[in-house]
Design a protein around this motif. Structure first.
Motif, PDB file in Angstrom:
ATOM      1  N   PRO A   1     -59.964  38.550 -21.024  1.00  0.00           N
ATOM      2  CA  PRO A   1     -59.888  37.147 -21.469  1.00  0.00           C
ATOM      3  C   PRO A   1     -59.447  37.016 -22.934  1.00  0.00           C
ATOM      4  CG  PRO A   1     -61.902  37.508 -20.238  1.00  0.00           C
ATOM      5  CD  PRO A   1     -61.277  38.854 -20.444  1.00  0.00           C
ATOM      6  N   ALA A   2     -60.013  37.832 -23.804  1.00  0.00           N
ATOM      7  CA  ALA A   2     -59.643  37.773 -25.218  1.00  0.00           C
ATOM      8  C   ALA A   2     -58.184  38.185 -25.411  1.00  0.00           C
ATOM      9  CB  ALA A   2     -60.559  38.661 -26.053  1.00  0.00           C
ATOM     10  N   LEU A   3     -57.743  39.199 -24.687  1.00  0.00           N
ATOM     11  CA  LEU A   3     -56.356  39.645 -24.797  1.00  0.00           C
ATOM     12  C   LEU A   3     -55.387  38.556 -24.336  1.00  0.00           C
ATOM     13  CD1 LEU A   3     -54.267  41.871 -25.358  1.00  0.00           C
ATOM     14  CD2 LEU A   3     -54.608  42.643 -23.002  1.00  0.00           C
ATOM     15  N   MET A   4     -55.684  37.914 -23.216  1.00  0.00           N
ATOM     16  CA  MET A   4     -54.784  36.885 -22.690  1.00  0.00           C
ATOM     17  C   MET A   4     -54.747  35.653 -23.592  1.00  0.00           C
ATOM     18  SD  MET A   4     -53.360  38.329 -20.226  1.00  0.00           S
ATOM     19  CE  MET A   4     -52.429  37.029 -19.490  1.00  0.00           C
ATOM     20  N   ILE A   5     -55.916  35.182 -24.030  1.00  0.00           N
ATOM     21  CA  ILE A   5     -55.962  34.009 -24.912  1.00  0.00           C
ATOM     22  C   ILE A   5     -55.274  34.331 -26.242  1.00  0.00           C
ATOM     23  CG2 ILE A   5     -57.499  32.522 -26.278  1.00  0.00           C
ATOM     24  CD1 ILE A   5     -57.436  31.734 -23.365  1.00  0.00           C
ATOM     25  N   GLY A   6     -55.594  35.481 -26.811  1.00  0.00           N
ATOM     26  CA  GLY A   6     -54.983  35.873 -28.074  1.00  0.00           C
ATOM     27  C   GLY A   6     -53.481  36.033 -27.953  1.00  0.00           C
ATOM     28  N   SER A   7     -53.024  36.616 -26.853  1.00  0.00           N
ATOM     29  CA  SER A   7     -51.586  36.796 -26.645  1.00  0.00           C
ATOM     30  C   SER A   7     -50.880  35.453 -26.498  1.00  0.00           C
ATOM     31  CB  SER A   7     -51.328  37.655 -25.408  1.00  0.00           C
ATOM     32  OG  SER A   7     -51.798  38.955 -25.614  1.00  0.00           O
ATOM     33  N   LEU A   8     -51.457  34.547 -25.724  1.00  0.00           N
ATOM     34  CA  LEU A   8     -50.834  33.237 -25.544  1.00  0.00           C
ATOM     35  C   LEU A   8     -50.775  32.450 -26.850  1.00  0.00           C
ATOM     36  CD1 LEU A   8     -52.176  31.968 -22.105  1.00  0.00           C
ATOM     37  CD2 LEU A   8     -49.802  32.308 -22.765  1.00  0.00           C
ATOM     38  N   VAL A   9     -51.866  32.443 -27.590  1.00  0.00           N
ATOM     39  CA  VAL A   9     -51.889  31.686 -28.838  1.00  0.00           C
ATOM     40  C   VAL A   9     -50.924  32.305 -29.852  1.00  0.00           C
ATOM     41  CG1 VAL A   9     -53.340  31.054 -30.815  1.00  0.00           C
ATOM     42  CG2 VAL A   9     -54.183  30.732 -28.491  1.00  0.00           C
ATOM     43  N   CYS A  10     -50.972  33.627 -30.001  1.00  0.00           N
ATOM     44  CA  CYS A  10     -50.056  34.295 -30.938  1.00  0.00           C
ATOM     45  C   CYS A  10     -48.607  34.101 -30.519  1.00  0.00           C
ATOM     46  CB  CYS A  10     -50.380  35.782 -31.043  1.00  0.00           C
ATOM     47  SG  CYS A  10     -51.932  36.128 -31.893  1.00  0.00           S
ATOM     48  N   ALA A  11     -48.335  34.176 -29.219  1.00  0.00           N
ATOM     49  CA  ALA A  11     -46.975  33.994 -28.724  1.00  0.00           C
ATOM     50  C   ALA A  11     -46.473  32.580 -29.012  1.00  0.00           C
ATOM     51  CB  ALA A  11     -46.916  34.291 -27.227  1.00  0.00           C
ATOM     52  N   LEU A  12     -47.322  31.587 -28.776  1.00  0.00           N
ATOM     53  CA  LEU A  12     -46.926  30.203 -29.059  1.00  0.00           C
ATOM     54  C   LEU A  12     -46.669  29.987 -30.548  1.00  0.00           C
ATOM     55  CD1 LEU A  12     -49.265  28.129 -26.728  1.00  0.00           C
ATOM     56  CD2 LEU A  12     -46.774  28.115 -26.726  1.00  0.00           C
ATOM     57  N   VAL A  13     -47.584  30.468 -31.366  1.00  0.00           N
ATOM     58  CA  VAL A  13     -47.443  30.270 -32.814  1.00  0.00           C
ATOM     59  C   VAL A  13     -46.199  30.980 -33.336  1.00  0.00           C
ATOM     60  CG1 VAL A  13     -48.505  30.826 -35.048  1.00  0.00           C
ATOM     61  CG2 VAL A  13     -49.886  29.832 -33.222  1.00  0.00           C
ATOM     62  N   ILE A  14     -46.015  32.236 -32.953  1.00  0.00           N
ATOM     63  CA  ILE A  14     -44.859  32.991 -33.441  1.00  0.00           C
ATOM     64  C   ILE A  14     -43.562  32.426 -32.880  1.00  0.00           C
ATOM     65  CG2 ILE A  14     -43.738  35.259 -33.281  1.00  0.00           C
ATOM     66  CD1 ILE A  14     -46.520  36.462 -33.783  1.00  0.00           C
ATOM     67  N   GLY A  15     -43.576  31.979 -31.625  1.00  0.00           N
ATOM     68  CA  GLY A  15     -42.379  31.373 -31.046  1.00  0.00           C
ATOM     69  C   GLY A  15     -41.969  30.100 -31.772  1.00  0.00           C
ATOM     70  N   VAL A  16     -42.929  29.248 -32.068  1.00  0.00           N
ATOM     71  CA  VAL A  16     -42.621  27.998 -32.778  1.00  0.00           C
ATOM     72  C   VAL A  16     -42.158  28.293 -34.206  1.00  0.00           C
ATOM     73  CG1 VAL A  16     -43.654  25.897 -33.732  1.00  0.00           C
ATOM     74  CG2 VAL A  16     -44.103  26.539 -31.361  1.00  0.00           C
ATOM     75  N   ILE A  17     -42.852  29.194 -34.895  1.00  0.00           N
ATOM     76  CA  ILE A  17     -42.457  29.545 -36.264  1.00  0.00           C
ATOM     77  C   ILE A  17     -41.056  30.152 -36.276  1.00  0.00           C
ATOM     78  CG2 ILE A  17     -42.943  31.128 -38.174  1.00  0.00           C
ATOM     79  CD1 ILE A  17     -45.934  30.609 -37.641  1.00  0.00           C
ATOM     80  N   ALA A  18     -40.764  31.024 -35.317  1.00  0.00           N
ATOM     81  CA  ALA A  18     -39.441  31.640 -35.254  1.00  0.00           C
ATOM     82  C   ALA A  18     -38.358  30.591 -35.031  1.00  0.00           C
ATOM     83  CB  ALA A  18     -39.397  32.683 -34.135  1.00  0.00           C
ATOM     84  N   ASN A  19     -38.632  29.615 -34.174  1.00  0.00           N
ATOM     85  CA  ASN A  19     -37.658  28.567 -33.912  1.00  0.00           C
ATOM     86  C   ASN A  19     -37.401  27.746 -35.168  1.00  0.00           C
ATOM     87  OD1 ASN A  19     -36.516  25.955 -32.957  1.00  0.00           O
ATOM     88  ND2 ASN A  19     -36.806  26.899 -30.954  1.00  0.00           N
ATOM     89  N   ILE A  20     -38.455  27.342 -35.836  1.00  0.00           N
ATOM     90  CA  ILE A  20     -38.310  26.524 -37.044  1.00  0.00           C
ATOM     91  C   ILE A  20     -37.608  27.313 -38.146  1.00  0.00           C
ATOM     92  CG2 ILE A  20     -39.597  25.401 -38.900  1.00  0.00           C
ATOM     93  CD1 ILE A  20     -41.685  24.633 -36.710  1.00  0.00           C
ATOM     94  N   LEU A  21     -38.021  28.560 -38.367  1.00  0.00           N
ATOM     95  CA  LEU A  21     -37.394  29.361 -39.418  1.00  0.00           C
ATOM     96  C   LEU A  21     -35.920  29.653 -39.123  1.00  0.00           C
ATOM     97  CD1 LEU A  21     -40.158  31.936 -40.438  1.00  0.00           C
ATOM     98  CD2 LEU A  21     -39.257  30.017 -41.763  1.00  0.00           C
ATOM     99  N   THR A  22     -35.605  29.890 -37.877  1.00  0.00           N
ATOM    100  CA  THR A  22     -34.206  30.142 -37.512  1.00  0.00           C
ATOM    101  C   THR A  22     -33.352  28.918 -37.792  1.00  0.00           C
ATOM    102  OG1 THR A  22     -34.894  31.696 -35.801  1.00  0.00           O
ATOM    103  CG2 THR A  22     -32.668  30.809 -35.633  1.00  0.00           C
ATOM    104  N   ARG A  23     -33.849  27.750 -37.405  1.00  0.00           N
ATOM    105  CA  ARG A  23     -33.092  26.515 -37.656  1.00  0.00           C
ATOM    106  C   ARG A  23     -32.950  26.257 -39.159  1.00  0.00           C
ATOM    107  NH1 ARG A  23     -32.940  22.805 -32.913  1.00  0.00           N
ATOM    108  NH2 ARG A  23     -33.822  23.981 -31.192  1.00  0.00           N
TER     109      ARG A  23
END
Length: 174
Positions: free
Chosen positions: A130-152
């Motif tokens: 449970p901790a791995l899945m929640i942590g992975s989803l949250v980290c993936a969302l945060v890093i994905g959004v940050i990567a999109n904004i920084l790339t733009r």
């Protein structure tokens, strides 16, 4: 110039089309919109690729390809970024996402034994999942959004810099 730089480091379209792991979406690979290099497509490809790279599940490349198609992201970039989690980086990345998930769930993280073995990991996996899945989803969302904004933002900064240089060049010649 930025496009040529990006094209230099991206995988060859034919190499991607030949991958057996992507044979289910072979018709999708012929879509020319997935190969365009634009600010939007590169930013979305970054988001999708990094998001999928942080998921501790099989089939990351297939999910990245479908995500790139859905978000009109750059397919080769999304697929290349999935490989950030490889056998060398996977333990570190998933340990960090597990710790983030344990923190989010307010559960104490499991301490590593002196010697990590497959049997220890298999015994602990059910409790850690449970901790791995929640942590992975949250980290993936945060890093994905940050990567999109920084790339733009970086893309925009690059274009503005080019325009500024052109303007200065025109002023000097007039």
């Amino acid at each position: 110039m930025l496009r040529r730089f990006i094209q230099r480091y991206l995988p060859d379209p034919e190499a991607i089309r030949r991958r057996k792991s992507l044979r289910l979406i072979h018709p999708l690979l012929g879509n020319p919109a997935l190969w365009l290099i634009t600010r939007r497509s590169i930013a979305n490809g970054m988001s999708v690729g990094l998001f999928c790279a942080l998921l501790p599940i099989p089939g990351q490349m297939l999910i990245a390809a479908l995500g790139a198609w859905w978000l009109r992201g750059h397919l080769p970039l999304a697929l290349a970024l999935v490989w950030l989690t490889n056998p060398l980086t996977m333990p570190v990345i998933f340990y960090v996402t597990y710790r983030a998930g344990a923190w989010l769930l307010h559960t104490p993280p499991r301490a590593l034994p002196d010697e990590v073995s497959v049997s220890w990991f298999a015994n602990q996996l059910v409790d850690m999942m449970p901790a791995l899945m929640i942590g992975s989803l949250v980290c993936a969302l945060v890093i994905g959004v940050i990567a999109n904004i920084l790339t733009r933002l970086c893309w925009r900064w690059h274009i503005l810099r080019i325009w500024r240089k052109r303007r200065q060049h025109r002023r000097r010649h007039h």
